[in-house]
Scaffold this motif. Structure first.
Motif, short mmCIF file in Angstrom:
data_model
loop_
_atom_site.label_atom_id
_atom_site.label_comp_id
_atom_site.label_asym_id
_atom_site.label_seq_id
_atom_site.Cartn_x
_atom_site.Cartn_y
_atom_site.Cartn_z
N THR A 210 0.84 -1.21 0.00
CA THR A 210 0.00 0.00 0.00
C THR A 210 0.87 1.25 0.00
O THR A 210 0.42 2.33 -0.41
N GLY A 211 2.10 1.12 0.49
CA GLY A 211 2.96 2.29 0.60
C GLY A 211 2.66 3.14 1.81
O GLY A 211 3.19 4.25 1.95
N LYS A 212 1.82 2.64 2.72
CA LYS A 212 1.41 3.42 3.88
C LYS A 212 2.23 3.12 5.13
O LYS A 212 2.06 3.79 6.15
N PHE A 213 3.11 2.13 5.08
CA PHE A 213 3.90 1.78 6.24
C PHE A 213 5.26 2.48 6.18
O PHE A 213 5.75 2.83 5.10
N ASP A 214 5.87 2.67 7.35
CA ASP A 214 7.23 3.16 7.41
C ASP A 214 7.95 2.50 8.58
O ASP A 214 7.41 1.59 9.22
N ARG A 215 9.15 2.95 8.84
CA ARG A 215 9.96 2.30 9.88
C ARG A 215 9.39 2.51 11.28
O ARG A 215 9.80 1.82 12.22
N ASN A 216 8.49 3.46 11.42
CA ASN A 216 7.90 3.74 12.73
C ASN A 216 6.52 3.11 12.91
O ASN A 216 5.89 3.28 13.96
N THR A 217 6.05 2.38 11.90
CA THR A 217 4.74 1.74 12.00
C THR A 217 4.78 0.64 13.05
O THR A 217 5.69 -0.19 13.06
N ASN A 218 3.80 0.65 13.92
CA ASN A 218 3.71 -0.37 14.96
C ASN A 218 2.54 -1.30 14.69
O ASN A 218 1.45 -0.85 14.35
N PHE A 219 2.76 -2.57 14.83
CA PHE A 219 1.71 -3.58 14.70
C PHE A 219 1.47 -4.19 16.08
O PHE A 219 2.41 -4.45 16.82
N SER A 220 0.22 -4.41 16.43
CA SER A 220 -0.10 -4.92 17.75
C SER A 220 0.48 -6.32 17.95
O SER A 220 0.81 -7.03 17.00
N LYS A 221 0.57 -6.72 19.20
CA LYS A 221 1.20 -8.01 19.51
C LYS A 221 0.42 -9.18 18.94
O LYS A 221 0.98 -10.26 18.73
N ASP A 222 -0.88 -9.01 18.68
CA ASP A 222 -1.70 -10.07 18.13
C ASP A 222 -1.75 -10.07 16.61
O ASP A 222 -2.45 -10.88 16.00
N ASP A 223 -1.03 -9.15 15.98
CA ASP A 223 -1.01 -9.02 14.53
C ASP A 223 0.13 -9.87 13.97
O ASP A 223 1.27 -9.76 14.42
N HIS A 224 -0.18 -10.72 12.99
CA HIS A 224 0.86 -11.62 12.46
C HIS A 224 2.03 -10.85 11.87
O HIS A 224 3.15 -11.37 11.76
N ARG A 225 1.80 -9.59 11.47
CA ARG A 225 2.90 -8.78 10.92
C ARG A 225 3.89 -8.37 12.01
O ARG A 225 4.98 -7.88 11.71
N ASN A 226 3.52 -8.63 13.24
CA ASN A 226 4.43 -8.44 14.37
C ASN A 226 5.09 -9.75 14.76
O ASN A 226 6.31 -9.85 14.86
N PHE A 227 4.26 -10.81 14.96
CA PHE A 227 4.81 -12.03 15.57
C PHE A 227 5.26 -13.10 14.59
O PHE A 227 5.86 -14.09 15.01
N ASN A 228 4.99 -12.93 13.26
CA ASN A 228 5.32 -14.02 12.35
C ASN A 228 6.34 -13.63 11.28
O ASN A 228 6.48 -14.32 10.27
N ARG A 229 7.07 -12.59 11.48
CA ARG A 229 8.02 -12.15 10.44
C ARG A 229 9.09 -13.20 10.15
O ARG A 229 9.61 -13.26 9.03
#
Length: 328
Positions: A210-229
């Motif tokens: 989407t181009g909407k993320f950056d290095r400061n984007t935070n994903f919640s602990k239950d979001d796979h984009r946080n815990f499954n990288r």
């Protein structure tokens, strides 16, 4: 909305359809039936007639929402769900015909339907694709009227190629996007030759495109984009298409120059996928109605020019291909 054939099923489905993992999966929010109803109805109002879900999304709640939608609308809505991921542990030996039959019957109950338009094996271990008895069980389910068609959702090209050797497999769901281009090679060619429907999932690389993320984007602990990288919970390729987050951000910055003026790259990323005629449909997800509206903008985008296609390929070759291309 434009429509394409889903292989030999006889289904004419919307090019841009809807995946419901975000509606009921590991994206940082608990399941909301009100939100699901808004998204699902808005999709159908926009011409979407193909909905993909799974029994594990929201522990069956996503299926219930999809079933409620189908029963409440007069339009012909094609329903695809998936089975197999409920197995614990999720290993080859756990896949047994009787267990899969029970999963199908559970999905029918969840949705309140008499038959499933498409049931898909949900990314089973590679060994499952070498067991004819598993696929034969779905012939019996079809004879009983419980399913209309069988498909598979795969992680790897090898699995897709093996699956389409079975004559009752009508579709393959696979990750394909600007950051995962390998399917456009041999697999698309073989699927077209066999008239296999191709359902493209993760078309926006978990939102990275989407181009909407950056290095400061935070994903919640239950979001796979946080815990499954790193693939701690399931296949790493399902999260950001397996692309290192920092690498992906840098590549997206280059893509923004290829599609100037587009702060939201998503519509162009989806339109790029639709240039491949082997594709039957894309199933981007939406956790909010406005995400759906963004996805549908792809219908208004012109096809990328030859120069833009070449530029996307160059970015892939230089930044993404070496660490990603050969793994899936």
């Amino acid at each position: 909305m434009q429509y394409r054939n889903l292989g030999k099923t006889g289904f004419s489905i919307s090019e841009i359809s809807l995946g419901t993992w975000q509606v009921g999966g590991k994206w940082g929010d608990s399941f909301s039936h009100d939100n699901a109803d808004q998204i699902l109805n808005a999709a159908v109002d926009s011409g979407v007639n193909f909905i993909d879900t799974a029994d594990v999304y929201g522990d069956g709640e996503s299926e219930k929402a999809v079933g409620r939608l189908v029963r409440s609308r007069t339009e012909r809505i094609y329903v695809a769900t998936k089975c197999g991921r409920r197995l614990q542990p999720h290993v080859n030996e756990a896949y047994q015909p009787k267990v899969l039959r029970n999963f199908v019957e559970d999905s029918l109950r969840n949705m309140g339907l008499e038959t499933l338009d498409l049931i898909q094996l949900h990314c089973p271990p590679t060994e499952v694709y070498y067991r004819p008895a598993i696929f034969e069980e779905f012939d019996r389910l079809k004879d009983e009227g419980k399913i209309q068609n069988l498909g598979v959702s795969v992680e790897k090209i090898e699995e897709g190629l093996k699956a389409i050797e079975f004559p009752n497999v009508q579709s393959v769901q696979i990750i394909f996007n600007m950051f995962r281009q390998r399917p456009a090679e041999l697999f698309f060619e073989q699927a077209k030759r066999r008239e296999i429907g191709i359902i493209v999932r993760v078309p926006l690389a978990s939102g990275l495109l989407t181009g909407k993320f950056d290095r400061n984007t935070n994903f919640s602990k239950d979001d796979h984009r946080n815990f499954n990288r790193q693939g701690d919970a399931f296949d790493k390729g399902e999260t950001f298409s397996g692309v290192d987050y920092e690498t992906g951000l840098a590549a997206v910055d280059e893509l923004k120059a290829v599609f100037p003026g587009a702060q939201n790259v998503a519509p162009d990323a989806l339109r790029w996928i639709l240039t491949f005629d082997a594709v039957s449909c894309i199933i981007p997800g939406a956790s909010k109605p406005e995400h759906l509206a963004s996805n549908l903008q792809a219908m208004e985008r012109p096809a990328p020019s030859p120069e833009q296609m070449a530029a996307v390929k160059k970015i892939y070759d230089e930044r993404i291909k070496n660490p990603v291309h050969y793994l899936w």
